[in-house]
Design an enzyme around this catalytic site. Structure first.
Site, mmCIF file in Angstrom:
data_model
loop_
_atom_site.group_PDB
_atom_site.id
_atom_site.type_symbol
_atom_site.label_atom_id
_atom_site.label_comp_id
_atom_site.label_asym_id
_atom_site.label_seq_id
_atom_site.Cartn_x
_atom_site.Cartn_y
_atom_site.Cartn_z
ATOM 1 C CE1 TYR A 109 0.373 2.382 13.475
ATOM 2 C CE2 TYR A 109 -1.676 3.466 12.880
ATOM 3 C CZ TYR A 109 -0.420 3.020 12.544
ATOM 4 O OH TYR A 109 0.060 3.207 11.274
ATOM 5 C CD GLU B 108 -1.645 3.801 8.318
ATOM 6 O OE1 GLU B 108 -1.402 4.253 9.457
ATOM 7 O OE2 GLU B 108 -1.833 4.516 7.324
ATOM 8 C CD GLU C 142 -4.662 7.504 10.187
ATOM 9 O OE1 GLU C 142 -4.120 8.543 10.582
ATOM 10 O OE2 GLU C 142 -4.311 6.383 10.564
ATOM 11 C CG ASN D 170 -5.131 3.286 9.019
ATOM 12 O OD1 ASN D 170 -5.296 2.350 8.245
ATOM 13 N ND2 ASN D 170 -4.781 4.492 8.611
ATOM 14 N NE ARG E 195 -3.022 2.626 2.795
ATOM 15 C CZ ARG E 195 -3.070 3.334 3.910
ATOM 16 N NH1 ARG E 195 -2.696 2.817 5.060
ATOM 17 N NH2 ARG E 195 -3.500 4.569 3.888
ATOM 18 C CG HIS F 59 -1.058 8.850 3.619
ATOM 19 N ND1 HIS F 59 -1.156 7.492 3.797
ATOM 20 C CD2 HIS F 59 -0.684 9.340 4.823
ATOM 21 C CE1 HIS F 59 -0.853 7.170 5.039
ATOM 22 N NE2 HIS F 59 -0.554 8.278 5.691
HETATM 23 C C1 GCO Z 1 -1.475 7.152 9.635
HETATM 24 C C2 GCO Z 1 -0.386 7.649 9.279
HETATM 25 C C3 GCO Z 1 0.951 7.140 9.122
HETATM 26 C C4 GCO Z 1 1.743 7.243 10.382
HETATM 27 C C5 GCO Z 1 1.485 6.066 11.259
HETATM 28 C C6 GCO Z 1 2.266 6.076 12.528
HETATM 29 O O1 GCO Z 1 -2.157 6.877 8.636
HETATM 30 O O2 GCO Z 1 -1.748 7.177 10.802
HETATM 31 O O3 GCO Z 1 -0.852 7.523 8.028
HETATM 32 O O4 GCO Z 1 1.374 8.007 8.142
HETATM 33 O O5 GCO Z 1 3.062 7.330 10.078
HETATM 34 O O6 GCO Z 1 0.143 6.033 11.606
HETATM 35 O O7 GCO Z 1 1.902 7.177 13.298
#
Ligand code: GCO
Length: 447
Positions: free
Chosen positions: A292, A348, A165, A290, A77, A120
């Site tokens: 995290y 992500e 995002e 995404n 991607r 992006h």
């Molecule tokens: C996201 C960001 C990434 C960041 C990653 C880490 O989509 O959040 O696109 O560009 O680098 O999330 O923070």
């Protein structure tokens, strides 16, 4: 982990974005994006760093894609830099088209599925001069750009992501001012969001109308969804704050996209015109998630939003975020039961590891292996529950420019020495390559 849970055609991938890796900031006719401008602002980025050179992927792309192949990736991607394709308003640049064409062709040659993100975050500067996403005219510019790029690559590329995002774009860019364009005007956030969503829906319609018959096309959007909790669940004000945050991060996007309505506090704004909501609701083929971390939300009357995200508790993974792999299960399970979503890609998931600031230190990254493994266990759980997840993309393939953090935070499966641009595959990269390969062997031995 039971490897065979993952389907044969699962998209094992890694992700990057243009501004974070390419460099070549003013090469081959490219003009400034808002990130080029923002990085020049004193104090905006840690150590005054910029993406002018980044990891010089603009020149080293061949070597980089070879690494993707060596890691056994099945999908990659990446994003397209809008001002490389349209350096001026309404003016296209063939050099930009040729650059990404080489990348797409090489990926196809390597049997790696290319997945394009159209936006992006690197909006052309000339559009910010008109007010950026706060100006409705920019919607049309995005549709023109998306349509043009789609037309060029539609015979080769199946997966398309319109926006990455939008929550981050609107909030960090227009309210907190810590991302480009660095504006601190919270009242603009709902309008910016609306224009982002509208541009998404209209771009999907335009792309669909040109869909080729020989290649299946799948179009979606990528949202950042964290697991959200009140910092103190005994306190009503923290619970209210957490609910508000969730409304802003989830409902504000998912409801218009999948249910064709805004949450009640947002549906009466003067910038919403008749027909907009129907356009936003244009069906998508997949949702990119995404994920995290989790956020513990505390009420905060000093903040414009009325809340703040509590600093993560100390953990051995990252100083940025909590380690909370169950969250990927909880978040996706919840949205899957609440909305009708045909297909979900985890677009992500990743971590920067603590205290690793040099390329050498980074290579033995056992923590990152653990991070990926624990999240994949949860993804396997989701698949077992019947959630239609068709891919997992580690963020990021390479160490790269981490926005306001500059080069301090290293998220890659591959480390990069920023002085020499030397790439070294980290232990986590080797691990993931083997994991993907073992899965392939398993399937082949069954058939
Ligand atoms: C996201 C960001 C990434 C960041 C990653 C880490 O989509 O959040 O696109 O560009 O680098 O999330 O923070």
């Amino acid at each position: 982990m039971k490897n065979s849970v993952f389907p044969n055609n699962f998209l094992w991938g890694a992700a990057t974005s243009a501004y974070q890796i390419e460099g070549g900031a003013s090469l081959d006719n490219k003009t400034d994006s808002i990130w080029d401008v923002f990085c020049r602002k004193k104090g905006a980025i840690a150590n005054e760093e910029t993406g002018d050179i980044a990891i010089d992927h603009y020149h080293l792309w061949e070597q980089d894609l070879k690494i993707a192949k060596d890691l056994n990736l099945k999908a990659y991607r990446f994003s397209i830099s809008w001002p490389r394709i349209f350096p001026e308003r309404k003016k296209q640049n063939m050099k930009g088209i040729e650059f990404y064409e080489k990348i797409i062709d090489t990926l196809i040659q390597y049997k790696i599925e290319p997945i394009i993100t159209l936006f992006h975050w690197d909006l052309p500067k000339y559009l910010q001069d008109l007010g950026g996403w706060a100006n409705r005219d920019v919607v049309e510019d995005f549709v023109e750009y998306a349509t043009y790029v789609f037309d060029k690559y539609k015979g080769k590329v199946k997966y398309w992501i319109t926006h990455n995002e939008p929550w981050v774009v609107a909030n960090l860019g227009y309210a907190y001012g810590v991302h480009a364009p660095g504006i601190i005007s919270p009242e603009l956030v709902p309008k910016v969001n609306h224009h982002l969503l509208l541009s998404h829906g209209l771009a999907v319609q335009s792309m669909r109308s040109m869909q080729p018959s020989q290649v299946e096309t799948k179009i979606g959007i990528g949202l950042n969804l964290a697991a959200i909790f009140p910092a103190n669940s005994q306190l009503e004000k923290d619970r209210t704050a957490a609910n508000k945050f969730k409304l802003e991060m989830y409902d504000q996007y998912l409801q218009p996209l999948f249910k064709g309505k805004y949450p009640p506090n947002l549906d009466n704004k003067d910038f919403i015109r008749a027909g907009d909501i129907e356009d936003i609701k244009t069906p998508v083929d997949f949702l990119g998630v995404n994920y995290y971390t989790k956020h513990n939300i505390q009420s905060d009357s000093n903040s414009y939003s009325g809340y703040k995200v509590v600093e993560p508790s100390p953990n051995s993974f990252s100083s940025m975020w909590d380690f909370y792999p169950e969250g990927i299960f909880e978040v996706i399970n919840e949205i899957h039961s609440e909305y009708t979503i045909k297909e979900i890609l985890i677009t992500e998931n990743g971590t920067a590891c603590n205290h690793k600031t040099s390329a050498n230190e980074e290579v033995n990254d056992n923590q990152r292996i653990k991070y990926i493994e624990e999240h994949l266990k949860q993804v396997a759980r989701l698949i077992c529950e019947g959630v239609p997840i068709s891919g997992y993309f580690y963020w990021s393939l390479f160490d790269n420019f981490e926005w306001a953090f500059g080069y301090d935070k290293r998220f890659g499966l591959v480390s990069v020495d920023y002085l020499t641009q030397k790439r070294t595959i980290k232990k986590s990269g080797e691990w993931l390559a083997q994991f993907i390969e073992s899965k392939r062997r398993k399937i082949n031995s069954v058939t």
